[in-house]
Motif scaffolding. Structure first.
Motif, PDB file in Angstrom:
ATOM      1  N   PRO A 198       1.046  -1.392  -0.072  1.00 17.55           N
ATOM      2  CA  PRO A 198      -0.142  -0.111   0.205  1.00 17.55           C
ATOM      3  C   PRO A 198       1.021   1.532   0.511  1.00 17.55           C
ATOM      4  CG  PRO A 198      -0.844  -1.110   1.600  1.00 17.55           C
ATOM      5  CD  PRO A 198       0.277  -2.205   0.987  1.00 17.55           C
ATOM      6  N   GLU A 199       0.154   2.249  -0.458  1.00 19.09           N
ATOM      7  CA  GLU A 199       0.883   3.700  -1.183  1.00 19.09           C
ATOM      8  C   GLU A 199       1.077   4.282   0.278  1.00 19.09           C
ATOM      9  OE1 GLU A 199      -0.914   5.627  -3.748  1.00 19.09           O
ATOM     10  OE2 GLU A 199      -0.283   4.287  -5.050  1.00 19.09           O
ATOM     11  N   GLU A 200       0.245   4.065   1.311  1.00 18.58           N
ATOM     12  CA  GLU A 200       0.145   4.498   2.232  1.00 18.58           C
ATOM     13  C   GLU A 200       1.330   3.852   3.604  1.00 18.58           C
ATOM     14  OE1 GLU A 200      -2.903   1.934   3.422  1.00 18.58           O
ATOM     15  OE2 GLU A 200      -2.280   3.588   1.585  1.00 18.58           O
ATOM     16  N   TRP A 201       2.111   2.907   3.608  1.00 14.76           N
ATOM     17  CA  TRP A 201       3.101   2.606   3.976  1.00 14.76           C
ATOM     18  C   TRP A 201       4.194   3.293   3.971  1.00 14.76           C
ATOM     19  CZ3 TRP A 201       2.663  -3.449   4.808  1.00 14.76           C
ATOM     20  CH2 TRP A 201       2.021  -4.455   5.204  1.00 14.76           C
ATOM     21  N   GLY A 202       4.554   4.057   3.360  1.00 13.36           N
ATOM     22  CA  GLY A 202       5.394   4.388   2.432  1.00 13.36           C
ATOM     23  C   GLY A 202       6.810   3.807   1.845  1.00 13.36           C
TER      24      GLY A 202
END
Length: 257
Positions: free
Chosen positions: A24-28
């Protein structure tokens, strides 16, 4: 036939790993370091989130102040000093009790010395047999209480007479010598030994040829004076006089015998 979504996003057996879905992108950006110790801060943060510490109470915050810590340290030192003093006092008291209760070497009672007298080396009269005027054996302890006069080298007829006169009737008087008396003297002594006195007193002239009595009592050699031994009715030597020329020297002891 099931698709890729039916397998949780993982490729079927024999599938290519290139087809894995992205994170996921929000994990960075996720970077996995080569040294896992670099993740220690993150581990502590996660543990703090999982196990939150309850907030300290007001009194706990007060006691954690530096001034209170110093005060507790001073109080501990002040408490240790009295405890140490009390402990030392108890140890000294217990040690003194053990020392007083522990049996020490026995002390001999001091005896009062009179002029011309010494304590007897042997406190009991030896059980010897001396030779009577008639040649018979006479037990030295056959009659008690007793005054023994060792008359070697001494012209002691007056001393014997004075001792007999000063002694009570129940006190026997033995005049002991190592020398063999002459015939006339032997007859006189034999008569004295066999004939009872009118006053009921006992006087015997005995011989100790080997000088065993003087040796066992540790008396000095003859010097022109007599030696006297006062013996109680139990056979105990009460007083020893090494140099006697007159019965007045032992008059007070004769009265207590």
């Amino acid at each position: 036939m099931a698709g890729a979504s039916d397998n949780g996003g993982w490729p079927p057996d024999g599938g290519s790993w290139d087809e894995l879905p992205d994170l996921p992108e929000e994990w960075g950006v996720i970077v996995i370091p080569d040294d896992l110790s670099e993740l220690a801060d993150e581990v502590e943060a996660v543990r703090a989130e999982l196990h939150p510490t309850p907030a300290a109470a007001r009194w706990q915050r007060f006691t954690r102040r530096p001034a209170m810590r110093r005060l507790r340290k001073v109080g501990t030192l002040m408490l240790r000093a009295p405890v140490l003093i009390v402990s030392m006092a108890i140890m000294v008291t217990v040690a003194s009790l053990f020392a007083s209760a522990w049996p020490g070497p026995s002390r001999q009672a001091a005896t009062q010395r009179t002029s011309g007298s010494t304590p007897a080396p042997s406190r009991t009269l030896p059980a010897l047999e001396l030779v009577g005027a008639d040649g018979s054996a006479v037990p030295l302890r056959g009659q008690l209480p007793l005054v023994v006069l060792l008359t070697d080298g001494c012209d002691c007829d007056d001393l014997v007479a004075e001792t007999v006169a000063a002694a009570r009737p129940e006190i026997a008087v033995y005049a002991v010598s190592t020398a063999t008396p002459s015939t006339a003297t032997s007859r006189s002594q034999l008569t004295t030994a066999q004939t009872p006195r009118a006053d009921g007193k006992t006087v015997r002239h005995l011989r100790d040829p080997a000088g065993t009595l003087r040796e066992q009592l540790g008396l000095t050699a003859q010097d022109g004076t007599a030696a006297a031994i006062l013996v109680s009715r139990t056979g105990t030597i009460l007083r020893t006089f090494e140099h006697v020329m007159s019965a007045t020297t032992m008059l007070s002891d004769l009265q207590r015998l």
